[in-house]
Design an enzyme around this catalytic site. Structure first.
Site, PDB file in Angstrom:
ATOM      1  N   ASP A  11      37.457  35.462  35.861  1.00 38.43           N
ATOM      2  CA  ASP A  11      38.222  33.897  36.004  1.00 38.43           C
ATOM      3  C   ASP A  11      36.662  32.689  36.709  1.00 38.43           C
ATOM      4  OD1 ASP A  11      39.697  31.406  35.204  1.00 38.43           O
ATOM      5  OD2 ASP A  11      40.383  32.900  33.752  1.00 38.43           O
ATOM      6  N   HIS A  60      42.365  26.883  35.861  1.00 32.05           N
ATOM      7  CA  HIS A  60      42.305  27.623  34.851  1.00 32.05           C
ATOM      8  C   HIS A  60      42.462  29.006  35.630  1.00 32.05           C
ATOM      9  CE1 HIS A  60      40.676  30.523  31.629  1.00 32.05           C
ATOM     10  NE2 HIS A  60      41.395  28.954  30.892  1.00 32.05           N
ATOM     11  N   SER A  72      44.679  32.311  26.822  1.00 30.37           N
ATOM     12  CA  SER A  72      43.984  32.428  28.051  1.00 30.37           C
ATOM     13  C   SER A  72      45.242  32.486  29.059  1.00 30.37           C
ATOM     14  CB  SER A  72      43.179  30.826  28.428  1.00 30.37           C
ATOM     15  OG  SER A  72      41.370  30.779  28.682  1.00 30.37           O
TER      16      SER A  72
END
Length: 725
Positions: A142, A197, A518
């Site tokens: 990621d 994220h 996600s």
């Protein structure tokens, strides 16, 4: 004299031509791109040097003495291949070379942007074994993490597992511990997160328990991952502009060799073939080592056939809601309460403010632009609550002095924390508010602080989650799982999960809600890791089967796209550790399936790392891959008669007998042979066939579904059966 003139003329032409050749080559070189050359499994020779081999290949292709300048990455820890800067002609030359399976551009992949595990049944009372759980390693491909977050604390966690072969190469200002045991970065100078994220996905999958977490008082509870005592290995491949394919493949190459047990990757690129997709390639080699890879299907909405990450060895995850929703009520000047949705932590204490809409929000734009809260229009909103026909420019409203905003939304998703008080209203409630504003000489209102209430309609698949069917493998169901992804709270650089870098506009928070597939993906990674702790010897396909066949069946009346939206159903982790039966798929089964898709024997041999022959006898159709669900694409205008062949392995008690139960659509006639399976011992395998017959689906539906359940009285092994046009 004439001859001399002709000679000088020809010499000039020749000289000009020679001068133009380097220029043409230089122009082509300037237009070069990074291409990935995939070369399958690593050769078994001990003396084999991937780097030397890759440089030799480039020497032939580029015709330069310094090929090191063009070699971007060499893959040689877990599989074979390299990435290089090539011109179009060099790429074409490379395609035909011996040992090269495929050559494809390194495209940019995109990120698919506290109560959730309890809703799934993985609360404090779940059957975890601390000393075993701490041996599980979750790799996160990621955007890095924020290592100081409490979700990544190593409190209560013992020494690093001896099986770990990786390293902490986190770069600038990055430190590992007994929780975050490894870090690598393939972009920038650090594995540190920059946009939250990666921290969110990592803490969702395996974050440590952090009690008393909330978003400024909203949704207080305990933030945790699926395996709170599990280890995390970080592989940073993303930057704000995206995640390059060559970096993704490098992360897979390292993660497999480092010894992770589960990989979670919330990225997608819409690639159309598995041999040119870094995620499909990397996860295939991970699967051969027993590593489970979970991926997100994307956020393309309700349009059919938009799901991403479709290779059958992946666990593809859609989004699903939990039984918690956030209600933010709006009260108008007549004290009429209108139910809204948002996460609002601003307490206006019930005070009513003027409502600015259209002309009262702007004196320098048209009425239409002002009602849409267009940029540059909101110049008369100081001390007011702005009413907007569309979600727009909340930061600009704050800068203009607004104390709050009420937005009109049409989808079911909940907007995140804002820099001012925010509420969203659906069509009906927004129209009622708008009518009040337009009819009142002095419209006023207020926005209440968010309340957390139970949602008895959960789970449903939200509108943003991508739908099937599977465009790469038409007879394999995509969206294998629906998972809690709709507003998990986590360490937002912290579902709640972590943030760490405080990137909520206008506010500073440590934990926050995020949405998108996600956030669903790492939930299932956490579930896979949980199953792995209790079933450490299971293969990747067995874990996938267990998660799929024990999932809660979802209601098609709430999701018009049915299995195309939610796949096998909503994940049920506590049951997944004891499924009774599993559908196992070996590497050779996948290779035989590729044979039926016209991949060459030579190419498949290279992928497999050994001689492999595609024969008519060995070819395995997609329909007969030993998959935990059954799906078939048929002609809408003709009747169908379809047979699926399957084999199940007993992972339950000895002396167990399972009987087939069918539920489904009267448009389909389904027969199971044999209808009873008896097992003498664990590990025993039994085969059966499912025959589905039905009339033409023309004018009826584009999808008709049923299900097969093998039951021994205590286990219910459920497989969706889907026929579509």
């Amino acid at each position: 004299m004439a001859s001399l003139g002709l000679f000088l003329c020809l010499s000039s032409v020749l000289l000009m031509s020679l001068c133009q050749v380097p220029t043409a080559i230089e122009d082509e070189r300037k237009a070069s791109h990074v291409y990935i050359a995939y070369m399958g499994a690593l050769p078994s020779k001990i003396s084999y040097s991937p780097m030397s081999h890759h440089q030799n290949i480039l020497q032939e292709v580029i015709e330069s003495s310094s090929v090191e300048d063009y070699l971007v990455r060499s893959y040689g820890r877990s599989f074979n291949g390299f990435a290089a800067k090539l011109t179009e002609s060099e790429k074409d030359k490379l395609i035909g070379m011996e040992g090269v399976v495929s050559v494809f551009p390194s495209t940019v992949y995109k990120l698919f942007t506290t109560r959730s595990y309890e809703f799934m049944g993985l609360g404090d009372k779940s059957n975890n074994v601390p000393e075993v759980e701490s041996n599980v390693i979750v790799g996160v491909i990621d955007g890095g993490i924020w290592p100081e977050s409490k979700s990544f604390s190593d409190e209560g966690i013992g020494p690093i597992p001896k099986k770990w072969k990786g390293t902490c190469a986190g770069g600038t200002n990055f430190t590992c511990n007994r929780k975050v045991i490894g870090a690598r970065h393939y972009v920038h100078d650090s594995a540190r997160d920059s946009d939250a994220h990666g921290s969110h996905t990592a803490s969702t999958a395996a974050g440590n328990k952090v009690k008393g977490v909330s978003v400024n008082g909203v949704a207080e509870g305990t933030a945790r991952g699926g395996v709170p005592l599990g280890r995390i290995a970080v592989y940073k491949v993303c930057e704000p502009l995206g995640c390059n394919g060559e970096r993704i493949l490098a992360a897979f190459d390292d993660a497999i060799a480092d010894g992770v047990d589960v990989l979670t990757i919330s990225l997608g690129g819409g690639v159309t073939k598995v041999d040119i997709d870094p995620i499909a390639i990397g996860s295939f080699h991970a699967m051969t080592k027993g590593i489970v890879t979970t991926v997100a299907v994307g956020n393309a909405g309700t349009a059919l056939a938009k799901a991403d990450n479709l290779a059958p060895w992946l666990i593809s995850v859609a989004a699903g809601s939990t039984d918690r929703k956030f209600v933010t009520n709006v009260v108008n000047g007549d004290d009429k309460m209108l139910p809204g949705r948002s996460i609002n932590d601003f307490d206006l204490e019930g005070k009513k403010y003027p409502l600015a809409y259209g002309k009262t929000a702007s004196n320098n734009c048209t009425e239409e632009l002002a009602r849409g809260c267009a940029s540059g229009c909101l110049n008369t909103v100081e001390g007011k609550i702005v009413v907007c026909d569309v979600p727009n420019n909340v930061m600009e409203q704050k800068a203009a002095g607004a104390v709050g905003t009420i937005l009109h939304v049409t989808d079911v998703d909940t907007p995140g924390l804002g820099p001012i008080a925010v509420a969203t209203l659906d069509d009906t409630n927004y129209e009622e508010l708008r009518s009040y504003v337009l009819s009142s000489p002095n419209p006023q209102g207020t926005i209440l602080k968010t309340n957390t209430v139970k949602d008895n309609g959960a789970p449903v698949v939200p509108a943003f989650s991508s739908r099937g069917p599977n465009t790469l493998f038409s007879d394999i169901l995509s969206n294998e799982h629906s998972k809690r992804n709709n507003r998990p709270m986590s360490q937002y650089i912290s579902s709640i999960f972590t943030t760490g870098s405080n990137r909520v506009p206008g506010q500073s928070v440590d934990y926050y809600f995020m949405t998108g597939t996600s956030m669903a993906c790492p939930h299932v990674a956490g579930v896979a890791a949980y199953v792995k702790t209790l079933r450490p010897d299971w293969s990747a396909s067995a874990i996938k089967s267990a998660i799929m066949t024990t999932a809660w069946a979802m209601n098609a009346s709430k999701n018009a796209e049915a299995e195309f939206a939610y796949g096998s159903g909503f994940v049920n982790p506590t049951v997944a550790v004891d499924p009774g039966l599993v559908y196992e798929i070996a590497k050779e089964d996948y290779l035989n399936m590729l044979c039926s898709l016209d991949y060459s024997s030579q190419g498949i041999s290279t992928i497999a790392g050994g001689t492999f022959t595609c024969s008519e006898q060995s070819k395995l159709t997609m329909r007969n891959l030993n998959y935990p669900s059954m799906s078939a694409k048929v002609s809408a205008s003709s009747s169908s008669d379809i047979t699926f062949s399957r084999t199940v392995t007993n992972v339950g008690e000895k002396g167990s007998t399972y009987k087939a139960k069918l539920s489904g659509n009267p448009k389909l006639s389904i027969k199971v042979e044999p209808a009873t399976l008896s097992f003498k011992a664990p590990g025993e395998k039994k085969s059966f066939t499912v025959t589905v017959s039905g009339k033409s689906l023309a004018g009826i539906s584009n999808i008709v579904s049923a299900s097969l359940i093998w039951s021994d009285g205590s286990h219910n092994v459920r497989s969706p059966i889907v026929v579509y046009t």
